[in-house]
Design a protein around this motif. Structure first.
Motif, PDB file in Angstrom:
ATOM      1  N   PHE A   1       0.792  -1.222   0.000  1.00  0.00           N
ATOM      2  CA  PHE A   1       0.000   0.000   0.000  1.00  0.00           C
ATOM      3  C   PHE A   1       0.830   1.279   0.000  1.00  0.00           C
ATOM      4  O   PHE A   1       0.308   2.350  -0.303  1.00  0.00           O
ATOM      5  CB  PHE A   1      -0.978   0.008   1.176  1.00  0.00           C
ATOM      6  CG  PHE A   1      -2.045  -1.042   1.031  1.00  0.00           C
ATOM      7  CD1 PHE A   1      -3.033  -0.916   0.071  1.00  0.00           C
ATOM      8  CD2 PHE A   1      -2.042  -2.165   1.838  1.00  0.00           C
ATOM      9  CE1 PHE A   1      -4.007  -1.884  -0.083  1.00  0.00           C
ATOM     10  CE2 PHE A   1      -3.012  -3.136   1.699  1.00  0.00           C
ATOM     11  CZ  PHE A   1      -4.001  -2.998   0.734  1.00  0.00           C
ATOM     12  N   PHE A   2       2.117   1.185   0.346  1.00  0.00           N
ATOM     13  CA  PHE A   2       2.936   2.397   0.368  1.00  0.00           C
ATOM     14  C   PHE A   2       4.069   2.390  -0.653  1.00  0.00           C
ATOM     15  O   PHE A   2       4.342   3.409  -1.273  1.00  0.00           O
ATOM     16  CB  PHE A   2       3.491   2.664   1.770  1.00  0.00           C
ATOM     17  CG  PHE A   2       2.403   2.970   2.763  1.00  0.00           C
ATOM     18  CD1 PHE A   2       1.626   4.106   2.630  1.00  0.00           C
ATOM     19  CD2 PHE A   2       2.139   2.108   3.813  1.00  0.00           C
ATOM     20  CE1 PHE A   2       0.606   4.389   3.519  1.00  0.00           C
ATOM     21  CE2 PHE A   2       1.124   2.383   4.717  1.00  0.00           C
ATOM     22  CZ  PHE A   2       0.352   3.526   4.573  1.00  0.00           C
ATOM     23  N   LEU A   3       4.741   1.267  -0.855  1.00  0.00           N
ATOM     24  CA  LEU A   3       5.852   1.257  -1.807  1.00  0.00           C
ATOM     25  C   LEU A   3       5.402   1.015  -3.238  1.00  0.00           C
ATOM     26  O   LEU A   3       5.867   1.691  -4.156  1.00  0.00           O
ATOM     27  CB  LEU A   3       6.883   0.192  -1.418  1.00  0.00           C
ATOM     28  CG  LEU A   3       7.683   0.446  -0.159  1.00  0.00           C
ATOM     29  CD1 LEU A   3       8.753  -0.622   0.001  1.00  0.00           C
ATOM     30  CD2 LEU A   3       8.317   1.817  -0.162  1.00  0.00           C
ATOM     31  N   VAL A   4       4.526   0.062  -3.442  1.00  0.00           N
ATOM     32  CA  VAL A   4       4.119  -0.298  -4.798  1.00  0.00           C
ATOM     33  C   VAL A   4       3.460   0.871  -5.538  1.00  0.00           C
ATOM     34  O   VAL A   4       3.863   1.190  -6.661  1.00  0.00           O
ATOM     35  CB  VAL A   4       3.224  -1.552  -4.795  1.00  0.00           C
ATOM     36  CG1 VAL A   4       2.630  -1.818  -6.160  1.00  0.00           C
ATOM     37  CG2 VAL A   4       4.024  -2.759  -4.309  1.00  0.00           C
ATOM     38  N   PRO A   5       2.471   1.560  -4.971  1.00  0.00           N
ATOM     39  CA  PRO A   5       1.814   2.631  -5.730  1.00  0.00           C
ATOM     40  C   PRO A   5       2.740   3.802  -6.075  1.00  0.00           C
ATOM     41  O   PRO A   5       2.589   4.425  -7.122  1.00  0.00           O
ATOM     42  CB  PRO A   5       0.692   3.122  -4.807  1.00  0.00           C
ATOM     43  CG  PRO A   5       0.531   2.088  -3.780  1.00  0.00           C
ATOM     44  CD  PRO A   5       1.826   1.364  -3.671  1.00  0.00           C
ATOM     45  N   SER A   6       3.686   4.087  -5.215  1.00  0.00           N
ATOM     46  CA  SER A   6       4.565   5.231  -5.469  1.00  0.00           C
ATOM     47  C   SER A   6       5.814   4.835  -6.246  1.00  0.00           C
ATOM     48  O   SER A   6       6.634   5.678  -6.564  1.00  0.00           O
ATOM     49  CB  SER A   6       4.958   5.884  -4.145  1.00  0.00           C
ATOM     50  OG  SER A   6       5.761   4.999  -3.399  1.00  0.00           O
ATOM     51  N   HIS A   7       5.946   3.546  -6.527  1.00  0.00           N
ATOM     52  CA  HIS A   7       7.139   3.018  -7.202  1.00  0.00           C
ATOM     53  C   HIS A   7       8.404   3.409  -6.453  1.00  0.00           C
ATOM     54  O   HIS A   7       9.454   3.616  -7.049  1.00  0.00           O
ATOM     55  CB  HIS A   7       7.214   3.474  -8.664  1.00  0.00           C
ATOM     56  CG  HIS A   7       6.043   3.031  -9.467  1.00  0.00           C
ATOM     57  ND1 HIS A   7       5.871   1.730  -9.889  1.00  0.00           N
ATOM     58  CD2 HIS A   7       4.953   3.701  -9.896  1.00  0.00           C
ATOM     59  CE1 HIS A   7       4.746   1.635 -10.553  1.00  0.00           C
ATOM     60  NE2 HIS A   7       4.159   2.811 -10.570  1.00  0.00           N
ATOM     61  N   ALA A   8       8.270   3.513  -5.146  1.00  0.00           N
ATOM     62  CA  ALA A   8       9.426   3.823  -4.307  1.00  0.00           C
ATOM     63  C   ALA A   8      10.196   2.535  -4.062  1.00  0.00           C
ATOM     64  O   ALA A   8       9.626   1.453  -3.983  1.00  0.00           O
ATOM     65  CB  ALA A   8       8.972   4.419  -2.982  1.00  0.00           C
ATOM     66  N   SER A   9      11.482   2.671  -3.939  1.00  0.00           N
ATOM     67  CA  SER A   9      12.317   1.512  -3.689  1.00  0.00           C
ATOM     68  C   SER A   9      13.211   1.812  -2.506  1.00  0.00           C
ATOM     69  O   SER A   9      13.989   2.761  -2.533  1.00  0.00           O
ATOM     70  CB  SER A   9      13.164   1.199  -4.917  1.00  0.00           C
ATOM     71  OG  SER A   9      14.061   0.169  -4.626  1.00  0.00           O
ATOM     72  N   VAL A  10      13.069   1.029  -1.469  1.00  0.00           N
ATOM     73  CA  VAL A  10      13.951   1.159  -0.321  1.00  0.00           C
ATOM     74  C   VAL A  10      14.894  -0.032  -0.350  1.00  0.00           C
ATOM     75  O   VAL A  10      14.672  -0.998  -1.050  1.00  0.00           O
ATOM     76  CB  VAL A  10      13.171   1.218   1.007  1.00  0.00           C
ATOM     77  CG1 VAL A  10      12.332   2.460   1.073  1.00  0.00           C
ATOM     78  CG2 VAL A  10      12.326  -0.009   1.194  1.00  0.00           C
ATOM     79  N   SER A  11      15.926   0.050   0.427  1.00  0.00           N
ATOM     80  CA  SER A  11      16.923  -1.020   0.399  1.00  0.00           C
ATOM     81  C   SER A  11      16.385  -2.260   1.099  1.00  0.00           C
ATOM     82  O   SER A  11      16.589  -2.469   2.282  1.00  0.00           O
ATOM     83  CB  SER A  11      18.220  -0.542   1.037  1.00  0.00           C
ATOM     84  OG  SER A  11      17.958   0.035   2.293  1.00  0.00           O
ATOM     85  N   SER A  12      15.667  -3.064   0.339  1.00  0.00           N
ATOM     86  CA  SER A  12      15.095  -4.304   0.842  1.00  0.00           C
ATOM     87  C   SER A  12      14.872  -5.237  -0.330  1.00  0.00           C
ATOM     88  O   SER A  12      14.964  -4.834  -1.489  1.00  0.00           O
ATOM     89  CB  SER A  12      13.766  -4.038   1.554  1.00  0.00           C
ATOM     90  OG  SER A  12      12.803  -3.607   0.626  1.00  0.00           O
ATOM     91  N   ILE A  13      14.563  -6.470  -0.020  1.00  0.00           N
ATOM     92  CA  ILE A  13      14.244  -7.434  -1.070  1.00  0.00           C
ATOM     93  C   ILE A  13      12.980  -6.987  -1.798  1.00  0.00           C
ATOM     94  O   ILE A  13      12.898  -7.073  -3.020  1.00  0.00           O
ATOM     95  CB  ILE A  13      14.077  -8.849  -0.473  1.00  0.00           C
ATOM     96  CG1 ILE A  13      15.401  -9.344   0.091  1.00  0.00           C
ATOM     97  CG2 ILE A  13      13.543  -9.822  -1.513  1.00  0.00           C
ATOM     98  CD1 ILE A  13      16.537  -9.443  -0.898  1.00  0.00           C
ATOM     99  N   SER A  14      12.016  -6.467  -1.056  1.00  0.00           N
ATOM    100  CA  SER A  14      10.790  -5.980  -1.688  1.00  0.00           C
ATOM    101  C   SER A  14      11.092  -4.791  -2.592  1.00  0.00           C
ATOM    102  O   SER A  14      10.523  -4.668  -3.675  1.00  0.00           O
ATOM    103  CB  SER A  14       9.765  -5.580  -0.625  1.00  0.00           C
ATOM    104  OG  SER A  14       9.429  -6.688   0.158  1.00  0.00           O
TER     105      SER A  14
END
Length: 174
Positions: A30-43
Motif C-alpha cells: 500500500f505504500f511502496l508499490v503505488p509510489s514506485h518507491a524503492s527502499v533497500s530491501s528485497i521488496s
C-alpha cells in the motif's frame, strides 16, 4: 529431556507471526508499490525488477528470498530458520492476495515521500514483532540476524546497518 509442545502457545505464535507478516506486506503493497518507491530491501529490489521482468512482485520476492533463507537456516539455527521460512513464504502470499484484491491501487498519501515515511513506520511495527519472536521476514533481515549472531551487534542496529549498506548500492544488494 524433550520439551513439551503446548498447542495453545504454538497457535498463538503462528497467529502473531502471521499478523506481523500481514502488517509488513500491507506496508509494502500500500505504500511502496503505488509510489514506485524503492527502499533497500528485497521488496524494494523486487519493485525495481518488476519493470524489467514480466513477473508479479510476489513471485520475484519469493525467488530472491530463497537463497537468503537457506543461508539463514544454516547459520542462525533451527528455530530462527523455521520461523523465517514460514514468514518468508507468507510475505509474498500476502502481497499476492493484495495484488488480487486491490489491483492497480494508487498512492494513499499522494506523495512519494509520505509513502516512504508511512512504509518505514508501518513496517517497523511488523519487524519489531518478528525480531522479538526470534524470526524475520527474510531478505535483509536474515543478514541482520547473521550480523547479530556473529558480530554481536544489536539486532536493530545490524538491521539498520544492512539496509544502509544496501541503500548505498542503489537497492540492488540482497
Amino acid at each position: 529431556m524433550k520439551k513439551q509442545i503446548n498447542c495453545k502457545e504454538v497457535a498463538w505464535e503462528l497467529f502473531t507471526l502471521t499478523a506481523a507478516v500481514a502488517i509488513i506486506a500491507a506496508a509494502v503493497y500500500f505504500f511502496l508499490v503505488p509510489s514506485h518507491a524503492s527502499v533497500s530491501s528485497i521488496s524494494g529490489l523486487g519493485i525495481i525488477l518488476t519493470n524489467f521482468i514480466p513477473l508479479p512482485l510476489s513471485v520475484i520476492t519469493m525467488v530472491l528470498n530463497v537463497v537468503l533463507l537457506i543461508i539463514g537456516f544454516i547459520t542462525c539455527g533451527r528455530e530462527f530458520g523455521t520461523k523465517t521460512v514460514y514468514t518468508s513464504i507468507l510475505l509474498p502470499v500476502f502481497i499476492g492476495i493484495f495484488e488480487r484484491i486491490f489491483p492497480n491501487i494508487g498512492s494513499l498519501t499522494k506523495t512519494q515521500e509520505l509513502d516512504v515515511l508511512c512504509y518505514v513506520l508501518v513496517v517497523s511495527v511488523g519487524l519489531s514483532i518478528l525480531f522479538n519472536m526470534n524470526a524475520s521476514s527474510g531478505g535483509l533481515d536474515i543478514v541482520a540476524k547473521i550480523m547479530n549472531k556473529y558480530l554481536h551487534i544489536e539486532l536493530g542496529e545490524s538491521h539498520v546497518f544492512s539496509r544502509y549498506v544496501c541503500g548505498a548500492f542503489g537497492s540492488t544488494c540482497i
